[in-house]
Design a protein around this motif. Structure first.
Motif, PDB file in Angstrom:
ATOM      1  N   UNK A 217       5.638  11.378   3.994  1.00  0.00           N
ATOM      2  CA  UNK A 217       6.064  10.953   2.665  1.00  0.00           C
ATOM      3  C   UNK A 217       7.518  11.322   2.444  1.00  0.00           C
ATOM      4  N   UNK A 218       8.286  10.359   1.987  1.00  0.00           N
ATOM      5  CA  UNK A 218       9.692  10.602   1.655  1.00  0.00           C
ATOM      6  C   UNK A 218       9.915  10.283   0.186  1.00  0.00           C
ATOM      7  N   UNK A 219      10.349  11.295  -0.584  1.00  0.00           N
ATOM      8  CA  UNK A 219      10.571  11.124  -2.012  1.00  0.00           C
ATOM      9  C   UNK A 219      12.053  11.288  -2.317  1.00  0.00           C
TER      10      UNK A 219
ATOM     11  N   UNK B 272       8.480   6.367  -0.080  1.00  0.00           N
ATOM     12  CA  UNK B 272       7.899   5.619   1.026  1.00  0.00           C
ATOM     13  C   UNK B 272       6.870   6.475   1.737  1.00  0.00           C
ATOM     14  N   UNK B 273       5.792   5.854   2.191  1.00  0.00           N
ATOM     15  CA  UNK B 273       4.718   6.585   2.869  1.00  0.00           C
ATOM     16  C   UNK B 273       4.411   5.908   4.199  1.00  0.00           C
ATOM     17  N   UNK B 274       4.344   6.711   5.250  1.00  0.00           N
ATOM     18  CA  UNK B 274       4.017   6.200   6.585  1.00  0.00           C
ATOM     19  C   UNK B 274       2.839   6.992   7.139  1.00  0.00           C
TER      20      UNK B 274
ATOM     21  N   UNK C 127       0.793  -1.239   0.000  1.00  0.00           N
ATOM     22  CA  UNK C 127       0.000   0.000   0.000  1.00  0.00           C
ATOM     23  C   UNK C 127       0.817   1.276   0.000  1.00  0.00           C
ATOM     24  N   UNK C 128       2.130   1.185   0.281  1.00  0.00           N
ATOM     25  CA  UNK C 128       2.806   2.453   0.604  1.00  0.00           C
ATOM     26  C   UNK C 128       4.138   2.692  -0.083  1.00  0.00           C
ATOM     27  N   UNK C 129       4.469   1.948  -1.109  1.00  0.00           N
ATOM     28  CA  UNK C 129       5.727   2.184  -1.828  1.00  0.00           C
ATOM     29  C   UNK C 129       5.436   2.580  -3.268  1.00  0.00           C
TER      30      UNK C 129
END
Length: 212
Positions: free
Chosen positions: A206-208, A187-189, A175-177
């Motif tokens: 969110x880290x891009x 990556x999403x947390x 669901x989150x990559x």
């Protein structure tokens, strides 16, 4: 004030705009304009000056400064308030703290670097300075807590769509990559504070990876 000065400089394009005109439009003194110009230069803005012509903005810094993020922003509430850091432990940690203190929905916490960035299962997330876009958004949705997982999916789709606008065809590993050419790029947390029948707040981090 600095944001208004930047707007005037941008509207002038490559032309110069005098300190007197800036002061007149904003209702401040020329000395105040000069002080703000100096602060903008210290923040990394390349503003040239000419004794007879005034000021001209040649280049903005490649940083996640609020003035740059908000410039041209058309959202209803996300990003209307931006909390900026040069470096922080984790934007999610700070966003949760602000949310608990009553920060408005749509508040964004952004940092040039995270020294303890993390993903799911408490895994570390590499977030070096100047190498990516590291941010967290505070939401206060009115749906039930059991529906919260859809926020991660919405965030993933939003980032993928934004990448598409820049010509990058991304794939989502639910669901989150987010993947690009087979490699993880985003990556999403998502973290939540809730009661039995209501959500107090949700923080989507969110880290891009942009320059790694």
């Amino acid at each position: 004030m600095r944001s208004s000065i930047l707007d005037l400089l941008r509207s002038a394009g490559a032309e110069y705009i005098s300190g007197e005109e800036i002061a007149s439009r904003l209702g401040v003194s020329r000395t105040a304009v000069w002080k703000h110009i100096r602060e903008l230069r210290e923040a990394g803005y390349d503003i040239v000056s000419h004794s007879r012509s005034g000021y001209s903005l040649r280049e903005a810094p490649d940083r996640l400064l609020p003035n740059e993020v908000q410039h041209g922003l058309m959202t209803k509430y996300i990003g209307k308030k931006i909390v900026y850091y040069e470096e922080i432990n984790s934007t999610n940690i700070e966003a949760k703290k602000l949310a608990a203190e009553g920060a408005p929905e749509g508040t964004v916490v952004v940092s040039e670097a995270q020294n303890t960035g993390r993903g799911r299962m408490e895994r570390g997330f590499f977030s070096p300075k100047g190498k990516g876009i590291w941010f967290s958004v505070i939401l206060r949705p009115d749906f039930l807590p059991q529906e919260a997982p859809k926020c991660t999916l919405l965030a993933a789709v939003s980032v993928a769509r934004a990448m598409k606008k820049f010509g990058l065809k991304a794939g989502i590993k639910w669901p989150n990559d987010i993947l690009y050419e087979g490699k993880k790029l985003v990556g999403i947390l998502t973290e939540m504070n809730a009661e039995m029948d209501r959500i107090n707040y949700i923080v989507i981090g969110t880290g891009i990876n942009v320059n790694i």
